[in-house]
Scaffold this motif. Structure first.
Motif, short mmCIF file in Angstrom:
data_model
loop_
_atom_site.label_atom_id
_atom_site.label_comp_id
_atom_site.label_asym_id
_atom_site.label_seq_id
_atom_site.Cartn_x
_atom_site.Cartn_y
_atom_site.Cartn_z
N SER A 205 1.09 -1.35 -0.15
CA SER A 205 -0.44 0.07 -0.52
C SER A 205 0.82 1.46 0.12
N ARG B 114 -9.93 -3.31 5.05
CA ARG B 114 -10.75 -3.04 4.60
C ARG B 114 -11.17 -4.11 4.23
N GLU C 161 -6.13 -5.84 3.08
CA GLU C 161 -6.06 -4.03 2.57
C GLU C 161 -6.39 -3.36 3.67
N SER D 163 -7.99 0.06 4.99
CA SER D 163 -8.75 1.34 4.60
C SER D 163 -8.27 2.89 5.57
N PRO E 192 -4.67 3.83 2.44
CA PRO E 192 -5.48 3.96 3.47
C PRO E 192 -5.89 6.06 3.91
N ARG F 45 -11.55 8.29 -3.78
CA ARG F 45 -11.82 7.45 -3.97
C ARG F 45 -11.45 7.03 -6.22
#
Length: 779
Positions: free
Chosen positions: A41, A90, A100, A102, A136, A169
């Motif tokens: 990430s 997530r 994953e 968030s 994140p 997003r």
């Protein structure tokens, strides 16, 4: 149904217990998967010490001793080190069997923001990562943000940093950023220099990034903010607050906002403080180049005031330059600010006028510029008003130079004023005042304007008069410097304690050398006594005062009248009634230390006229010594020694003198004498006690008598208010014969002299006061 109801009651308790218990349950089994997921990430190598479960903010993990390394271009030092971090899982990723995150929350981390060698910062590369893969939400709680430039950490950092970064997003949307923190320096005490906060958006679509953010500076110490940039406290204190917006690419951020400055003062000043004002600012910030350009102007009023500021190397060793231009700027508000910055300008003085000029100053250059002042007036409720039509001030580094300016007093008199000032500890001052005719009292009247500067030595004592010439005051150290100058004093009055009349100076040329004073070619009068001469004052000398005078005509009565407050001083009741003690000397007399010379062309004393009298005197407190006096009387000369004791209520006199070749009785008289007396006027005569020897040559003692030579000793005193004269061991030469005898006065104050040799006798008699002798019997 009963089971379901019980389960519903137990479920919240089980969930709460699970939330509290989860951080204590080891998740090291998932540590490697967590590490790989964070590396994917963040696109950076990650190291995790230990892992545990976390359910407080949603399903996730609590991580300990986390190290997030940086990209190679940023150096070997980690990007982030944090002892405790939380990551939230997530849920959509779990459905796809992917781990994953968030959200990433860092508690008290140390974060290194590195300026990359090419362009941009290491955090920009991280934010661009959001375009390629989900990033994140990042939260920083009470962290420390360090800045690293060219491989070296900056002295600037941010403490108590709180940061929230909400990733977009999709690539078209911006990052949402919220932050708060306190800027600080590593070379000063670990404290913040004010607090700022803000929120805005960050777009990564543009190559350099696009920022749109508003920053709020909470009410903070101006002195601390100055110390943040300057590296040390320069003594300027106050409060600063405001709002500033930043818009545009990082290489050209448009800056716009308002700052409020209040409570301006120096560190040692007490309230109330100067009010200050609001400043509008507009400019551009280039973060990659670390440069800032601003234009500043007052938010209200002072339309003629403009300023520009340029700062480079913002996060390294800041270099800055400021330019200030102003037209028709009111002087009074600036005077209020100057007072609170510690300048010696009293509150009671009102300063009016307008200013125009240009100033520039920088971190590598001192203050330079020119200020023109017009229609300036200084008003004091007790001193009056001074007007200056135009004045020009040159600022050259620490040097402030007021060029010669014509000042007009409310009395109509004028003076030219020039000043050079260098602030510091201590400050240095060079003040010049030139006048053709200015009241001496004016300097004293305007003493409030010269706060901290003693008046010239002569001015404090003068009650009236005018002066012309140049006065200069130089102060460089607390106990050094002072007034110098060469002036002419006219029609001045100077009171002197112990004298019945003030000293009136018709004219004097006065030279002032710091604490010393020389008055030459002085002419004036003391009461009815006119004089010429000179005066010197050296405060460090054993006798600070030296007064040399020349008098044309003088009488003993005039001297006594002038010195009466010194010669006859009041005593207490017991001392007056019983004659006890000498009394305490007044301070002015005990401290009097004077020496000098006195020349008198004609002196009237005891019924005699003395000419060309010259004497040298020393006055030390209650003792006056005349070690040498000389003069002419009756064609002869007189010399000797005089002492006056002033410790008692009346003076006591002691005189030792010699008379040479004075005319007396058609012949010549010489002799030596010692006299003692006390009191004034007739009292001094009645206390007189004297003795001596004499030699009268070729004198006529009585009418129709031949010239004779007479010598011997004598003694004089008052006995029961009657004068008594005794002549001892008398010798009278008459041809080859020498008669021997004596003389004395009786109760009738008649002097009787008897001389004899063998069967030869001579008797002379006459009144003592006139010494008109007649023979009472002739051999």
């Amino acid at each position: 149904m009963r089971f379901l109801r019980r389960l519903l009651w137990l479920l919240p308790a089980l969930l709460a217990g699970l939330v509290l218990l989860a951080p204590h349950l080891s998740a090291d089994f998932y540590r490697e998967r967590i590490r790989r997921a964070l590396e994917s990430s963040l696109d950076r190598k990650v190291q995790i010490g230990s892992a545990g479960f976390s359910l407080l903010r949603g399903p996730g993990f609590t991580l300990r001793d986390v190290v997030i390394y940086d990209i190679p271009a940023a150096g070997l030092e980690p990007f982030i080190y944090v002892s405790r971090a939380e990551v939230r899982v997530r849920l959509l990723g779990l459905l796809g069997r992917r781990l994953e995150f968030s959200a990433l929350r860092l508690d008290r981390p140390s974060i290194n923001l590195v300026k990359l060698p090419g362009a941009g910062w290491n955090f920009q590369q991280l934010l661009r990562r959001a375009i390629q893969s989900p990033l994140p939400q990042i939260a920083v709680n009470n962290g420390r943000l360090n800045f690293k430039l060219q491989g070296v950490k900056s002295v600037f950092y941010v403490r108590n940093a709180n940061l929230q970064v909400q990733p977009p997003r999709n690539a078209a949307e911006p990052f949402e950023v919220r932050f708060a923190g306190e800027p600080a320096r590593t070379d000063r005490t670990a404290k913040g220099f004010g607090e700022f906060s803000g929120r805005g958006i960050w777009r990564t679509a543009a190559e350099a990034g696009q920022l749109n953010i508003d920053v709020v500076l909470a009410r903070s110490s101006l002195g601390e903010l100055v110390a943040l940039l300057h590296g040390s406290d320069i003594g300027v204190h106050g409060q600063l607050s405001g709002r500033v917006s930043f818009r545009g690419p990082l290489s050209r951020l448009a800056v716009e906002g308002r700052l409020r400055v209040s409570d301006l003062h120096r560190w040692d000043q007490l309230p109330p403080y100067a009010e200050g004002g609001t400043v509008q600012l507009r400019g551009a910030l280039d973060l990659p180049a670390q440069s800032l350009e601003l234009e500043l102007s007052p938010a209200e009023g002072a339309a003629g005031l403009q300023a520009r500021l340029q700062v480079s190397n913002l996060l390294g060793t800041p270099r800055w330059n400021a330019w200030l231009q102003f037209q028709e700027l009111p002087l009074q508000p600036l005077a209020d600010i100057a007072r609170h910055m510690g300048t010696a300008l009293p509150e009671a003085i009102r300063l009016d006028g307008v200013l125009a000029g240009e100033l520039d100053i920088g971190s590598d250059a001192a203050l330079h510029g020119t200020i023109a002042c017009r229609s300036v007036s200084l008003t004091h409720p007790d001193s009056g008003q001074i007007k200056i039509a135009e004045a020009k001030i040159i600022l050259d580094g620490p040097r402030i130079h007021l060029l010669p300016s014509a000042a007009e007093f409310d009395t109509g008199q004028q003076a030219s004023v020039e000043m050079e000032y260098r602030p510091g500890s201590p400050p240095a001052l060079d003040l010049k005042i030139t006048s053709s005719a200015l009241n001496a009292a004016t300097v004293i009247k305007w003493k409030p304007l010269l706060a901290g500067i003693p008046p010239p030595p002569f001015a404090a004592a003068l009650q009236s008069g005018t002066w012309s010439g140049l006065l200069r005051c130089r102060l460089e150290e607390p106990k050094a410097g002072g007034w110098t100058g060469l002036i002419r004093v006219m029609d001045a009055t100077l009171p002197i304690e112990g004298l019945a009349a003030p000293l009136r100076i018709d004219l004097a040329e006065v030279e002032i050398l710091k604490d010393a004073l020389f008055a030459r070619r002085m002419a004036g009068r003391l009461g009815e006594i006119r004089f010429q001469g000179q005066y010197q004052f050296h405060p460090s000398a054993p006798r600070p005062h030296r007064l040399d005078l020349r008098v044309e005509e003088l009488s003993a009565d005039a001297v006594q009248s002038l010195l009466l407050p010194t010669l006859r001083r009041p005593r207490g009741l017991l001392a007056r009634t019983f004659g006890l003690g000498r009394g305490r000397l007044p301070r002015w007399l005990a401290d009097r230390r004077v020496s000098g010379n006195l020349r008198i062309r004609t002196l009237q004393l005891a019924g005699e006229t003395f000419e060309s009298v010259r004497l040298k005197y020393f006055w030390d407190g209650a003792q006056v010594d005349v070690p040498a006096f000389q003069g002419l009387v009756r064609g002869g000369s007189v010399s000797g020694y005089l002492q006056v004791d002033l410790r008692g209520a009346v003076p006591a006199f002691f005189v030792a003198g010699r008379l040479e070749d004075a005319r007396w009785r058609e012949g010549r008289l010489r002799g030596d004498a010692v006299l003692r007396a006390s009191g004034l006027g007739e009292d001094a005569y009645r206390s007189l006690a004297a003795e001596g020897i004499f030699h009268a040559q070729s004198v006529i003692l009585a009418e129709q008598q031949p010239r004779r030579t007479l010598w011997g000793a004598w003694a004089f005193r008052y006995d029961r208010n009657q004068p008594r004269l005794d002549l001892l061991d008398l010798r009278l030469a008459e041809g080859q014969d020498v008669l021997v005898g004596h003389g004395a006065t009786g109760d009738d104050e008649q002097l009787q002299i008897e001389l004899a040799r063998g069967d030869k006798h001579l008797r002379l008699s006459g009144p003592l006061r006139s010494l008109q002798l007649v023979p009472s019997e002739t051999p």
